[in-house]
Design a protein around this motif. Structure first.
Motif, PDB file in Angstrom:
ATOM      1  N   ILE A   1     115.629  46.123 -47.497  1.00  0.00           N
ATOM      2  CA  ILE A   1     114.408  45.964 -48.301  1.00  0.00           C
ATOM      3  C   ILE A   1     114.059  44.481 -48.431  1.00  0.00           C
ATOM      4  CG2 ILE A   1     113.422  46.278 -50.602  1.00  0.00           C
ATOM      5  CD1 ILE A   1     114.960  48.945 -50.732  1.00  0.00           C
ATOM      6  N   GLY A   2     115.063  43.653 -48.617  1.00  0.00           N
ATOM      7  CA  GLY A   2     114.825  42.209 -48.673  1.00  0.00           C
ATOM      8  C   GLY A   2     114.267  41.693 -47.357  1.00  0.00           C
ATOM      9  N   LEU A   3     114.788  42.195 -46.257  1.00  0.00           N
ATOM     10  CA  LEU A   3     114.297  41.810 -44.934  1.00  0.00           C
ATOM     11  C   LEU A   3     112.838  42.231 -44.752  1.00  0.00           C
ATOM     12  CD1 LEU A   3     115.003  40.601 -42.157  1.00  0.00           C
ATOM     13  CD2 LEU A   3     115.655  42.905 -41.449  1.00  0.00           C
ATOM     14  N   LEU A   4     112.507  43.432 -45.198  1.00  0.00           N
ATOM     15  CA  LEU A   4     111.120  43.894 -45.111  1.00  0.00           C
ATOM     16  C   LEU A   4     110.193  43.021 -45.961  1.00  0.00           C
ATOM     17  CD1 LEU A   4     111.394  47.795 -45.217  1.00  0.00           C
ATOM     18  CD2 LEU A   4     110.767  46.349 -43.288  1.00  0.00           C
ATOM     19  N   LEU A   5     110.642  42.660 -47.154  1.00  0.00           N
ATOM     20  CA  LEU A   5     109.843  41.816 -48.038  1.00  0.00           C
ATOM     21  C   LEU A   5     109.607  40.437 -47.420  1.00  0.00           C
ATOM     22  CD1 LEU A   5     108.465  41.580 -50.799  1.00  0.00           C
ATOM     23  CD2 LEU A   5     110.621  40.720 -51.684  1.00  0.00           C
ATOM     24  N   VAL A   6     110.656  39.831 -46.918  1.00  0.00           N
ATOM     25  CA  VAL A   6     110.526  38.513 -46.282  1.00  0.00           C
ATOM     26  C   VAL A   6     109.636  38.608 -45.045  1.00  0.00           C
ATOM     27  CG1 VAL A   6     111.812  36.711 -45.034  1.00  0.00           C
ATOM     28  CG2 VAL A   6     112.679  37.600 -47.193  1.00  0.00           C
ATOM     29  N   GLY A   7     109.807  39.640 -44.253  1.00  0.00           N
ATOM     30  CA  GLY A   7     108.971  39.841 -43.060  1.00  0.00           C
ATOM     31  C   GLY A   7     107.508  40.006 -43.404  1.00  0.00           C
ATOM     32  N   THR A   8     107.226  40.750 -44.466  1.00  0.00           N
ATOM     33  CA  THR A   8     105.848  40.949 -44.913  1.00  0.00           C
ATOM     34  C   THR A   8     105.227  39.635 -45.367  1.00  0.00           C
ATOM     35  OG1 THR A   8     106.363  43.221 -45.593  1.00  0.00           O
ATOM     36  CG2 THR A   8     104.371  42.232 -46.509  1.00  0.00           C
ATOM     37  N   LEU A   9     105.980  38.853 -46.137  1.00  0.00           N
ATOM     38  CA  LEU A   9     105.464  37.560 -46.608  1.00  0.00           C
ATOM     39  C   LEU A   9     105.204  36.609 -45.444  1.00  0.00           C
ATOM     40  CD1 LEU A   9     107.621  37.001 -49.815  1.00  0.00           C
ATOM     41  CD2 LEU A   9     105.215  37.660 -49.677  1.00  0.00           C
ATOM     42  N   VAL A  10     106.094  36.585 -44.473  1.00  0.00           N
ATOM     43  CA  VAL A  10     105.905  35.725 -43.296  1.00  0.00           C
ATOM     44  C   VAL A  10     104.686  36.182 -42.494  1.00  0.00           C
ATOM     45  CG1 VAL A  10     106.930  35.071 -41.071  1.00  0.00           C
ATOM     46  CG2 VAL A  10     108.298  34.973 -43.149  1.00  0.00           C
ATOM     47  N   ALA A  11     104.504  37.477 -42.357  1.00  0.00           N
ATOM     48  CA  ALA A  11     103.351  38.007 -41.621  1.00  0.00           C
ATOM     49  C   ALA A  11     102.042  37.660 -42.334  1.00  0.00           C
ATOM     50  CB  ALA A  11     103.480  39.520 -41.448  1.00  0.00           C
ATOM     51  N   LEU A  12     102.008  37.812 -43.657  1.00  0.00           N
ATOM     52  CA  LEU A  12     100.801  37.469 -44.411  1.00  0.00           C
ATOM     53  C   LEU A  12     100.490  35.981 -44.314  1.00  0.00           C
ATOM     54  CD1 LEU A  12     101.214  39.675 -47.608  1.00  0.00           C
ATOM     55  CD2 LEU A  12      99.584  39.979 -45.741  1.00  0.00           C
ATOM     56  N   ALA A  13     101.522  35.153 -44.406  1.00  0.00           N
ATOM     57  CA  ALA A  13     101.314  33.710 -44.257  1.00  0.00           C
ATOM     58  C   ALA A  13     100.804  33.383 -42.855  1.00  0.00           C
ATOM     59  CB  ALA A  13     102.608  32.959 -44.548  1.00  0.00           C
ATOM     60  N   GLY A  14     101.306  34.067 -41.861  1.00  0.00           N
ATOM     61  CA  GLY A  14     100.845  33.868 -40.481  1.00  0.00           C
ATOM     62  C   GLY A  14      99.393  34.233 -40.300  1.00  0.00           C
ATOM     63  N   VAL A  15      98.951  35.313 -40.937  1.00  0.00           N
ATOM     64  CA  VAL A  15      97.546  35.728 -40.849  1.00  0.00           C
ATOM     65  C   VAL A  15      96.643  34.682 -41.494  1.00  0.00           C
ATOM     66  CG1 VAL A  15      95.890  37.442 -41.689  1.00  0.00           C
ATOM     67  CG2 VAL A  15      98.039  38.193 -40.688  1.00  0.00           C
ATOM     68  N   VAL A  16      97.050  34.165 -42.646  1.00  0.00           N
ATOM     69  CA  VAL A  16      96.243  33.142 -43.329  1.00  0.00           C
ATOM     70  C   VAL A  16      96.189  31.871 -42.494  1.00  0.00           C
ATOM     71  CG1 VAL A  16      96.107  31.667 -45.373  1.00  0.00           C
ATOM     72  CG2 VAL A  16      96.613  34.094 -45.626  1.00  0.00           C
ATOM     73  N   VAL A  17      97.319  31.440 -41.974  1.00  0.00           N
ATOM     74  CA  VAL A  17      97.347  30.228 -41.144  1.00  0.00           C
ATOM     75  C   VAL A  17      96.495  30.414 -39.893  1.00  0.00           C
ATOM     76  CG1 VAL A  17      98.870  28.814 -39.687  1.00  0.00           C
ATOM     77  CG2 VAL A  17      99.534  29.359 -42.013  1.00  0.00           C
ATOM     78  N   ALA A  18      96.528  31.594 -39.307  1.00  0.00           N
ATOM     79  CA  ALA A  18      95.716  31.861 -38.118  1.00  0.00           C
ATOM     80  C   ALA A  18      94.227  31.779 -38.423  1.00  0.00           C
ATOM     81  CB  ALA A  18      96.067  33.232 -37.543  1.00  0.00           C
TER      82      ALA A  18
ATOM     83  N   ILE B   1      87.488  31.821 -46.615  1.00  0.00           N
ATOM     84  CA  ILE B   1      88.271  32.750 -45.810  1.00  0.00           C
ATOM     85  C   ILE B   1      88.619  33.931 -46.705  1.00  0.00           C
ATOM     86  CG2 ILE B   1      90.428  33.075 -44.556  1.00  0.00           C
ATOM     87  CD1 ILE B   1      90.337  30.044 -43.964  1.00  0.00           C
ATOM     88  N   HIS B   2      88.144  35.100 -46.314  1.00  0.00           N
ATOM     89  CA  HIS B   2      88.390  36.309 -47.108  1.00  0.00           C
ATOM     90  C   HIS B   2      89.847  36.721 -46.944  1.00  0.00           C
ATOM     91  CE1 HIS B   2      88.263  40.721 -47.888  1.00  0.00           C
ATOM     92  NE2 HIS B   2      87.688  40.244 -48.973  1.00  0.00           N
ATOM     93  N   LEU B   3      90.537  36.880 -48.051  1.00  0.00           N
ATOM     94  CA  LEU B   3      91.936  37.301 -48.008  1.00  0.00           C
ATOM     95  C   LEU B   3      92.047  38.805 -48.200  1.00  0.00           C
ATOM     96  CD1 LEU B   3      93.568  34.404 -50.064  1.00  0.00           C
ATOM     97  CD2 LEU B   3      93.465  34.675 -47.591  1.00  0.00           C
ATOM     98  N   ALA B   4      91.657  39.290 -49.372  1.00  0.00           N
ATOM     99  CA  ALA B   4      91.694  40.722 -49.650  1.00  0.00           C
ATOM    100  C   ALA B   4      90.898  40.987 -50.912  1.00  0.00           C
ATOM    101  CB  ALA B   4      93.126  41.207 -49.842  1.00  0.00           C
ATOM    102  N   GLY B   5      90.126  42.071 -50.907  1.00  0.00           N
ATOM    103  CA  GLY B   5      89.337  42.430 -52.092  1.00  0.00           C
ATOM    104  C   GLY B   5      88.467  41.268 -52.532  1.00  0.00           C
ATOM    105  N   PRO B   6      88.570  40.852 -53.778  1.00  0.00           N
ATOM    106  CA  PRO B   6      87.746  39.745 -54.256  1.00  0.00           C
ATOM    107  C   PRO B   6      88.387  38.369 -54.048  1.00  0.00           C
ATOM    108  CG  PRO B   6      88.893  40.718 -56.095  1.00  0.00           C
ATOM    109  CD  PRO B   6      89.251  41.540 -54.878  1.00  0.00           C
ATOM    110  N   ALA B   7      89.507  38.304 -53.348  1.00  0.00           N
ATOM    111  CA  ALA B   7      90.233  37.041 -53.185  1.00  0.00           C
ATOM    112  C   ALA B   7      89.774  36.292 -51.940  1.00  0.00           C
ATOM    113  CB  ALA B   7      91.725  37.309 -53.102  1.00  0.00           C
ATOM    114  N   TYR B   8      89.445  35.016 -52.115  1.00  0.00           N
ATOM    115  CA  TYR B   8      89.025  34.145 -51.022  1.00  0.00           C
ATOM    116  C   TYR B   8      89.827  32.855 -51.076  1.00  0.00           C
ATOM    117  CZ  TYR B   8      84.893  36.978 -50.081  1.00  0.00           C
ATOM    118  OH  TYR B   8      84.059  38.001 -49.743  1.00  0.00           O
TER     119      TYR B   8
END
Length: 115
Positions: free
Chosen positions: A13-30, A98-105
């Motif tokens: 579960i910790g690995l999934l959480l860290v992987g999700t955070l890294v993926a989200l950060a990668g999308v924002v950086v991209a 940059i639109h992140l999600a819902g009302p978040a930019y």
């Protein structure tokens, strides 16, 4: 007597959480990188356009450079053109959302000058 050693590491579960955070950060950086590359192109075009002697000429030089570098965020009419001594100084400021999600930019504010 044998000492018990505690296991250390990441749970699944910790690995999934860290992987999700890294993926989200990668999308924002991209999404941020293209806006920064465009900022560099704008800054280059502004420095080039400062070689003009009149306001119309400075704007025309910038617009030609903007066409070549595919700058769509800002145009020659958006530049602040002035003089500092004998030197033409061209300033610019703009922001990108940059639109992140819902009302978040994520708002990126860029500004610079020719000197």
């Amino acid at each position: 007597m044998q000492l018990q050693r505690k296991q250390r590491g990441l749970t699944f579960i910790g690995l999934l959480l860290v992987g999700t955070l890294v993926a989200l950060a990668g999308v924002v950086v991209a999404q941020v990188i293209p806006t920064y590359i465009e900022y560099l192109a704008v800054h280059k075009a502004v420095r080039k356009s400062a070689g003009g002697s009149t306001v119309a000429e400075v704007r025309a030089i910038f617009d030609r450079a903007a066409q070549i570098d595919d700058i769509r965020t800002i145009a020659g009419k958006d530049l602040d053109i002035g003089k500092q001594g004998d030197q033409v100084v061209v300033r610019f400021a703009y922001s990108r959302e940059i639109h992140l999600a819902g009302p978040a930019y994520l708002v990126m504010k860029y500004e610079g000058a020719s000197n």
